[in-house]
Design an enzyme around this catalytic site. Sequence first.
Site, PDB file in Angstrom:
ATOM      1  N   LYS A  10      35.339  32.406   6.301  1.00  0.00           N
ATOM      2  CA  LYS A  10      36.025  32.431   7.595  1.00  0.00           C
ATOM      3  C   LYS A  10      37.417  33.000   7.389  1.00  0.00           C
ATOM      4  CE  LYS A  10      39.018  28.867   6.681  1.00  0.00           C
ATOM      5  NZ  LYS A  10      40.484  29.047   6.499  1.00  0.00           N
ATOM      6  N   ASP A 141      37.648  21.682   7.992  1.00  0.00           N
ATOM      7  CA  ASP A 141      37.054  22.967   8.362  1.00  0.00           C
ATOM      8  C   ASP A 141      35.529  22.928   8.439  1.00  0.00           C
ATOM      9  OD1 ASP A 141      39.570  24.036   8.422  1.00  0.00           O
ATOM     10  OD2 ASP A 141      39.364  25.226   6.592  1.00  0.00           O
TER      11      ASP A 141
END
Length: 289
Positions: A10, A141
């Site tokens: 990401k 996350d």
Amino acid sequence: MISRWPSPAKLNLFLYITGRRADGYHNLQTLFQFLDYGDTITIEPREDGVIRLVTPIDGVPDEENLIVRAARLLVEHAAAKGTLPAGAGADLGVEKRLPMGGGLGGGSSNAATVLVALNALWKTGCSEDELAALGIRLGADVPVFVRGHAAFAEGVGEILTPVEPEEKWYLVAHPGVSIPTPLIFGDPELPREAPIRSITTLLKCEFGNDCEVIARKRFREVDAALSWLLEYAPSRLTGTGACVFAEFDTEQAARQVLEQAPEWLHGFVARGVNRSPLHQAISGQAGHW
């Protein structure tokens, strides 16, 4: 039979710190987007209830590895709700492409892929909300990787709103250092007073990362990488670093710059995607990983 599952990277397209909480954590506003690049998780089901990591990491006991912890959390949760198949176990491996301490979310992505893939393989029937709740116990996350859609994140990163940012091409560069997240968040000079803004407002502003000033101050390699990239395109830090990235409209433009990179800077080119390659794989729409 061994199956292979995407564990994508990401980027934090922007990251602003809006305050420090009483528990020591920080409130954030950040924009997550996935890359069509990352690690690969391998899974071979077992019928003896054993969870085994076949690719141990030097210096990290298996019991502390996020891959193992994710699998055992799912076992515990599915057993409690009565949906765990008898003898459910697995040999788990990871083919690493993402650097540790790079700000690309590798460990969190690995954990999320294990949760999502084992839920599918074992048919434990856990909902996305259940898996995300397990994920937050492993790291802030993890839920965005579990849910698999680009998202505007608030709180410590757990309050997610799906969004559709432009899917650009990125040159992601690793300056050869690993940055522990607590080092950045513990720095007394870290900016912590960004105004709280709506996602509509933020998408209209030039993107930035409040952690960047500290990463550049503490690590000359990060400073050098950003200084070089900024000559070619808008560039910034992802997460708390150490990776930095530059954005381009085409793959060719990104690759042309990568070809000019100095020897000390290692990188790759990838497309930003708003739907995770993991979720594309689960729905049968993914190509080769």
